[in-house]
Write a protein that holds these residues in place. Sequence first.
Motif: not given
Length: 742
Positions: A90, A94-95, A98, A103-107, A113
């Motif tokens: 994660i 996420d890095r 961004n 943005g974050s991976f979840e978004d 993804q």
Amino acid sequence: MRRLWLLFVAVMIFSFLVLGWIGTRIYQEMPPLFDKVVTTDGVTLIDSGEVSAGQNVWQSMGGMEVGSIWGHGSYVAPDWTADWLHREAIFILDRWANDDFGGSFEDLNHEQQAQLQARLKKLMRTNTFDTSTGVVTIDPIRAEAFESNLAHYSDVFANGNTHYAIHAGAVSDPDRLRKLSAFFFWSSWSASTNRVDEPVSYTNNWPHEPLIDNVPTGDNIVWTGVSIIVLLAGISGMAWWYASKRDEEEDQPPPKSDPLALWEATPSQRATIKYFWVVAALILVQMLLGVITAHYGVEGDGFYGFPLAEWLPYSVTRTWHVQMGLFWIATAWLAAGLFIGPLVSDCEPKGQRLGVNVLFGALLLVVVGSLTGELLSVHNVLSDKVSFYFGHQGYEYVELGRVWQIALMVGLLLWLFLMIRVLLPAMKKTGQQRQLVILLAVATGAIALFYGAGLTWGRHTHLSMVEYWRWWVVHLWVEGFFEVFATTVIAFTFMRLNLIRPGIAAAAALLSATIFLSGGIIGTCHHLYFSGTPTVALAWGSVFSALEVVPLVLVGFDAMEDLRRSRTSPWVQRYKWPIYFFVSVAFWNMVGAGLFGFMINPPIALYYMQGLNTTPLHGHSALFGVYGMLGIGLMLVCLRVLIPGREWKDGMLRFSFWSLNVGLMAMCVLSLLPVGLLQTKASVEEGYWYARSSEFMQTELMQFLKWMRVPGDTIFFLGAVALVIFVAGLKTGHSFKEAATD
């Protein structure tokens, strides 16, 4: 009998040859214990010796009693392998999200993804270990993820975490925390890095982690199917065999009176009675510790508001709960062997009583010394090195320090000496009984010697090899040869009461031992599917662990025979409750070891279930239901023979029997089973890390189901209290009926 002995020997030789060969394959193909981890820009992340040092930190703080590694250990804290792997994945996603998409991976949308996940899979699954230098080279972003995880785990172990039942100060030294994190990284690296020239990780793609495509292998699925086919074939063959034997020679008619009614206890037999008082005391303390340990699952830092964890944290109470269970069960069995010895040979060697008393003192020393050392180790009083020898080794079921292990081994060798010298006169006699005595001597020798497998590893031994040998102790010693010993002792008991002919008793015991060990020895490997082992362990373990279940599904035949014998004559009723405990052993063998065991044993099932509450479901119902009930039954037989002329008040014993069995079943079906099945669903759908996470385990439903252990635990505990009161009453006289007056 000669053919049965040849079959028994052939099974032993073949099984241990296969198990030994699998051990060599594990040694050759286990995950490499890398020397260093460096980044592509030359920064050393993990230096030489830090992984092994981190393993020792993990051991001294409680090891498998604080979460688990590769799925082996306790169930309140996370599995550190799966947790590290998911957190690292994660962080990297996420890095990248961004940097590339702002943005974050979840978004991100599914396409974005998927793009990053494919990149992550290549990064983490590519094997960069250099065999010539022992160095693993990683991308700098993995070093950043390491530092992030280090900060998280430093907070967990230094400041404590109530959801994980980890007390503050479990590990607080920054250097030890970094080494501990290096060990977690290695276990995660082994679980996510492909073997050289193979598309699967060193742990056969365990744990389930969709982010890097850690999914079941083809071998996992194929051998599951094969194991089920073997199970059905074995059950069919066993059913045919039972049907063919139904009309063979019946048991002899019972005598008119109890053959042991006039037996006078020998000095060594009277000396074993204190063993049973200790057994009763340990049962009570173990149950109390079990209640506290279970409660830590919902209140990780206290007991109904009292800050008990400051003195007895979860890692201590669970360690003591497991160790005391093994201690009292083993003590009951060892004492039963010493008590029954003179009944076997009708004589007692000179000095036997002294030997029994010396052994008792040695066992007390091991119990008190090991429990004290484990407490001091968890509270950081002992260094990591000293802890291995005098404190906590960190491995479930063999937690006691090496010095106490050696002391226990010496005690078992003394027990073997005492048993052989008392059995020797009977072994020299002719007749069918001699065959049963020889089998009892073989089982006795195996019990004493096979515990030595726990002495094969050292402080820095590779975890895969520790697991291989540890399961020799847990599976072969506890579940294997103790089973043979118990089967033989029960057969001898019925034979000594003249309820079964010596020839039938000997043949039945030898055949039962052969059938059980034919699956049980190689079946040890079903514990090793995902412990850094090659596919051969999975293949052989899945097939032969299925064969272990075969005799268990038909064990009801033997149980009903035992029950029938208890009703053959009025005098046999004095042995009613020991026999009832033997019958409950058969029931829990079928349910706990058979049904709940096979539920998790097939590779595809264990892939998702290992280390979830389905494991203590099998553990509690098999360990206490089979070996605990058997220990109680053997204890009651000995206590019954001790003063054969006085009748028991059986009210407390009746209450104890039903409370223990009903309470154990309620504990299983009201809490452990539903919690385990819901965890399995979460493991399949989200990943193994989620099934063990506080986010899932702290939901209202899961908390409710954990509280549902209270009814079963309470009934179970009351049964244990009743048993202790009854045993104490045999000492005070309150458990005997008043003698009839003319």
